[in-house]
Write a protein that holds these residues in place. Structure first.
Motif, short mmCIF file in Angstrom:
data_model
loop_
_atom_site.label_atom_id
_atom_site.label_comp_id
_atom_site.label_asym_id
_atom_site.label_seq_id
_atom_site.Cartn_x
_atom_site.Cartn_y
_atom_site.Cartn_z
N HIS A 11 0.80 -1.23 0.00
CA HIS A 11 0.00 0.00 0.00
C HIS A 11 0.84 1.28 0.00
O HIS A 11 0.31 2.36 -0.24
CB HIS A 11 -0.94 0.03 1.21
N ALA A 12 2.13 1.18 0.26
CA ALA A 12 2.94 2.40 0.34
C ALA A 12 4.28 2.18 -0.36
O ALA A 12 4.37 2.18 -1.57
CB ALA A 12 3.13 2.81 1.81
N CYS A 13 5.33 1.95 0.44
CA CYS A 13 6.67 1.80 -0.15
C CYS A 13 6.74 0.64 -1.12
O CYS A 13 7.47 0.70 -2.12
CB CYS A 13 7.70 1.61 0.96
N ALA A 18 8.89 -0.42 -5.44
CA ALA A 18 9.11 -1.72 -6.06
C ALA A 18 8.20 -1.98 -7.25
O ALA A 18 8.65 -2.22 -8.36
CB ALA A 18 8.95 -2.83 -5.02
N ASP A 19 6.90 -1.94 -7.04
CA ASP A 19 5.97 -2.33 -8.10
C ASP A 19 6.05 -1.39 -9.30
O ASP A 19 6.01 -1.84 -10.45
CB ASP A 19 4.54 -2.37 -7.56
N ASP A 77 17.16 -3.11 -0.41
CA ASP A 77 16.72 -1.76 -0.77
C ASP A 77 16.14 -1.03 0.44
O ASP A 77 15.28 -1.56 1.15
CB ASP A 77 15.67 -1.82 -1.88
N ILE A 78 16.60 0.20 0.64
CA ILE A 78 16.16 1.02 1.78
C ILE A 78 15.70 2.38 1.26
O ILE A 78 16.40 3.01 0.46
CB ILE A 78 17.31 1.24 2.79
N PRO A 224 -3.18 3.02 -3.98
CA PRO A 224 -2.23 3.35 -5.05
C PRO A 224 -2.88 3.53 -6.41
O PRO A 224 -2.49 4.41 -7.18
CB PRO A 224 -1.26 2.16 -5.04
N GLU A 225 -3.89 2.71 -6.71
CA GLU A 225 -4.52 2.80 -8.03
C GLU A 225 -5.36 4.07 -8.19
O GLU A 225 -5.71 4.46 -9.31
CB GLU A 225 -5.38 1.57 -8.31
#
Length: 335
Positions: A11-13, A18-19, A77-78, A224-225
């Protein structure tokens, strides 16, 4: 190249970091990127390289060790310095103060072939906070302009909408923007303020008297969408940011998300926005934010939104940043 990208959330990072780039990577020749939350044993026979996103628990470390023992290089990944969570963010602060949480994050860093970060400042900060010196590579956050074009909309009315969206960490930033927004709303009856995310009505009531509060709309988290559809309704956005180490490690993602739909943002004059061009609106304090909001309301900064969109496309669109990720993933294979 077969890549598995393990999300921190959906829902966030996990979406932003990533996505979004994974979708663009899949448009490149010979790239096959799968995005998921948990490791499966079948992954070990599929992946050429894995990206593990901001894991800070024992299970994440075990997963990284399984991948490494199978000969799969791991990129860790950070996009936040979780070792510098401020004390007012109580639950997260208490969690990341635990020795086991800090040790797990540090071991994830040292177990990876390389560590990717969203800014050079974050890379220096996380190495300093953890006390370890690891190989870091900066890969920018990015936005999906194709998705933005498909879902954005045009608002046709005489209102002027000021917008802000943010997670719970930004509740502490309200005092930097709310007085300026209230001041311009008092002077301009057609101006409204729309807030999205973790901020609640109670966080604004001390700044907006009742006659203004009726023009304040407070909404919850945006999926997100739906993000680009929502932010495209704004005339201008604000991105206040209090000066503490956790905030200084952030990226200009808020600016990018509005720029993707041609909405200008007035950002805090702070390090996360230093990489943006000089013509981007910056505020040092409440007075300068109020003055800049007035300029937008009076039509004195016409065209800035289109300029933001152009710069965003050239530097932060997902196809551009996907090339950065492609280089990192190829390097991980040979380190």
């Amino acid at each position: 190249m077969n890549v598995i990208w393990y999300l921190s959330d959906i829902h966030a990072c996990g979406t932003v970091r990533a996505d979004v780039p994974a979708r663009a990577l899949n448009d490149l020749p010979d790239m096959n990127v799968v995005v998921k939350e948990k490791l499966s044993l079948s992954d070990l026979g599929f992946a050429d390289v894995a990206v593990v996103q901001r894991g800070c628990c024992g299970q994440r470390l075990l997963d990284m060790n399984k991948l490494a023992c199978s000969g799969i290089p791991v990129v860790y990944d950070i996009d936040d310095n979780l070792l510098e969570v401020p004390p007012f963010f109580t639950d997260a602060y208490e969690y990341f103060c635990k020795p086991e949480s800090r040790e797990a994050l540090t071991q994830c860093m040292t177990s990876a072939q390389l560590v990717t970060v969203s800014s050079a400042y974050l890379g220096d900060s996380i190495c300093s906070s953890s006390g370890v010196n690891v190989l870091t590579r900066v890969v920018s956050n990015c936005v999906d302009l194709g998705h933005a074009d498909l879902t954005s909309t045009v608002r046709k009315d005489d209102r002027f909408i000021i917008m802000w969206h943010g997670s719970a960490i930004h509740i502490h930033d309200v005092h930097l923007a709310a007085p300026a927004i209230a001041a311009v709303m008092k002077d301009h009856p057609h101006v409204e303020f729309w807030s999205y995310g973790s901020m609640e009505k109670k966080h604004y009531e001390e700044f907006f008297p009742d006659d203004l509060m009726c023009r304040v709309t407070v909404n919850g988290w945006v999926a997100p969408e739906d993000l680009y559809r929502v932010v495209s309704l704004a005339d201008v956005a604000v991105a206040p940011l209090d000066s503490h180490e956790f905030n200084m490690c952030k990226s200009p993602i808020k600016w990018m998300e509005y720029a993707a739909v041609g909405v200008p943002t007035i950002v805090q004059n702070a390090f996360p926005y230093a990489e943006l061009p000089d013509w981007v609106g910056r505020a040092d304090d409440v007075d300068s934010l109020q003055a800049m909001l007035d300029q937008h309301i009076q039509g004195k900064r016409v065209g800035e939104g289109a300029r933001c969109r152009k710069h965003c496309k050239e530097w932060y669109s997902s196809p551009v940043v996907a090339r950065e990720w492609e280089g990192v993933l190829k390097d991980a294979l040979v380190l």
